[in-house]
Design an enzyme around this catalytic site. Structure first.
Site, mmCIF file in Angstrom:
data_model
loop_
_atom_site.group_PDB
_atom_site.id
_atom_site.type_symbol
_atom_site.label_atom_id
_atom_site.label_comp_id
_atom_site.label_asym_id
_atom_site.label_seq_id
_atom_site.Cartn_x
_atom_site.Cartn_y
_atom_site.Cartn_z
ATOM 1 N N GLY A 199 0.825 -1.194 0.000
ATOM 2 C CA GLY A 199 0.000 0.000 0.000
ATOM 3 C C GLY A 199 0.856 1.240 0.000
ATOM 4 O O GLY A 199 2.026 1.211 0.411
ATOM 5 N N GLN A 216 2.798 9.923 1.420
ATOM 6 C CA GLN A 216 4.092 9.247 1.479
ATOM 7 C C GLN A 216 5.009 9.643 0.327
ATOM 8 O O GLN A 216 6.203 9.385 0.386
ATOM 9 C CB GLN A 216 3.912 7.734 1.502
ATOM 10 C CG GLN A 216 3.287 7.231 2.786
ATOM 11 C CD GLN A 216 3.159 5.735 2.770
ATOM 12 O OE1 GLN A 216 2.151 5.199 2.301
ATOM 13 N NE2 GLN A 216 4.176 5.045 3.266
ATOM 14 N N CYS A 261 6.018 -0.233 7.318
ATOM 15 C CA CYS A 261 5.643 0.916 6.507
ATOM 16 C C CYS A 261 6.827 1.336 5.653
ATOM 17 O O CYS A 261 7.962 1.379 6.142
ATOM 18 C CB CYS A 261 5.205 2.062 7.416
ATOM 19 S SG CYS A 261 4.652 3.530 6.540
ATOM 20 N N LEU A 262 6.560 1.655 4.392
ATOM 21 C CA LEU A 262 7.617 2.113 3.495
ATOM 22 C C LEU A 262 8.247 3.417 3.985
ATOM 23 O O LEU A 262 9.388 3.706 3.657
ATOM 24 C CB LEU A 262 7.062 2.287 2.077
ATOM 25 C CG LEU A 262 6.564 1.017 1.407
ATOM 26 C CD1 LEU A 262 5.907 1.335 0.064
ATOM 27 C CD2 LEU A 262 7.688 0.004 1.233
ATOM 28 N N HIS A 302 -4.386 1.177 7.709
ATOM 29 C CA HIS A 302 -3.030 1.721 7.747
ATOM 30 C C HIS A 302 -2.891 2.873 6.757
ATOM 31 O O HIS A 302 -2.399 3.953 7.102
ATOM 32 C CB HIS A 302 -2.032 0.597 7.426
ATOM 33 C CG HIS A 302 -0.610 1.030 7.367
ATOM 34 N ND1 HIS A 302 0.316 0.644 8.303
ATOM 35 C CD2 HIS A 302 0.061 1.805 6.477
ATOM 36 C CE1 HIS A 302 1.497 1.168 7.990
ATOM 37 N NE2 HIS A 302 1.351 1.874 6.883
ATOM 38 N N GLU A 303 -3.319 2.647 5.512
ATOM 39 C CA GLU A 303 -3.159 3.677 4.486
ATOM 40 C C GLU A 303 -4.054 4.883 4.737
ATOM 41 O O GLU A 303 -3.633 6.021 4.538
ATOM 42 C CB GLU A 303 -3.410 3.099 3.089
ATOM 43 C CG GLU A 303 -2.433 2.020 2.671
ATOM 44 C CD GLU A 303 -0.961 2.391 2.814
ATOM 45 O OE1 GLU A 303 -0.600 3.588 2.650
ATOM 46 O OE2 GLU A 303 -0.158 1.484 3.093
ATOM 47 N N HIS A 326 -2.617 7.392 7.088
ATOM 48 C CA HIS A 326 -1.662 8.319 6.473
ATOM 49 C C HIS A 326 -2.347 9.590 5.990
ATOM 50 O O HIS A 326 -1.764 10.677 6.034
ATOM 51 C CB HIS A 326 -0.957 7.670 5.273
ATOM 52 C CG HIS A 326 0.208 6.815 5.626
ATOM 53 N ND1 HIS A 326 1.361 7.306 6.207
ATOM 54 C CD2 HIS A 326 0.428 5.487 5.446
ATOM 55 C CE1 HIS A 326 2.224 6.328 6.384
ATOM 56 N NE2 HIS A 326 1.674 5.202 5.935
#
Length: 159
Positions: free
Chosen positions: A46, A51, A88-89, A130-131, A134
């Site tokens: 994701g 991000q 997480c990225l 999660h996304e 953000h």
């Protein structure tokens, strides 16, 4: 198609609230493509627009069932509970244990301007939550009740 730089923890853009998308134009369609390319290149499941430094309410997710491009997503209902590991990225090298809903009902607009409502369970529900966090400037580490470094996880697997 272009790869975008993924912002890392500490970058103030990750803590800002994203704005809704008013219209789907060529820029938004190109952004969706870039986000998917960036997510796949980074081996993620994701990616949210903040991000990559874009404060728009857009996420892309692929947990193995194909790509979902979500514009202005909203969780309508949630139920149950699951407790699991997340990474997480934007926060490389650590994982955290986070409680999330087991099931969510979500409404979003797709790239064609169609309103879509879906029900997601288990890992897909986790990825959505999660996304979407953000988009409101929330990182999973804010909700984690335990954080682990990759080295700690390797040590735990050896035991």
């Amino acid at each position: 198609m272009a790869y975008r730089q993924i912002r890392k923890d500490g970058d103030e853009v990750l803590r800002k609230i994203s704005r809704p998308v008013d219209s789907i134009d060529k820029k938004i369609l190109a952004l969706l493509e870039d986000m998917a390319d960036t997510m796949y290149r980074a081996d993620g499941v994701g990616l949210a627009a903040p991000q990559i430094g874009i404060l728009k309410r857009i996420v892309v997710i692929d947990v193995g069932d194909g790509l979902y491009e979500m514009i202005n997503p909203i969780i309508l209902e949630q139920s149950g509970e699951q407790d699991g590991m997340e990474g997480c990225l934007s926060i490389p090298g650590v994982l955290g244990k986070v409680k999330r809903p087991m099931k969510v009902t979500l409404r979003y607009t797709d790239r064609n301007g169609e309103s879509i409502t879906i029900e997601a369970k288990e890992f897909f529900a986790r990825a959505i939550c999660h996304e979407l966090d953000h988009l409101d400037g929330i990182l999973y580490k804010d909700k984690a009740h335990k954080m682990y470094t990759e080295k700690e996880l390797e040590e735990m697997q050896k035991d």
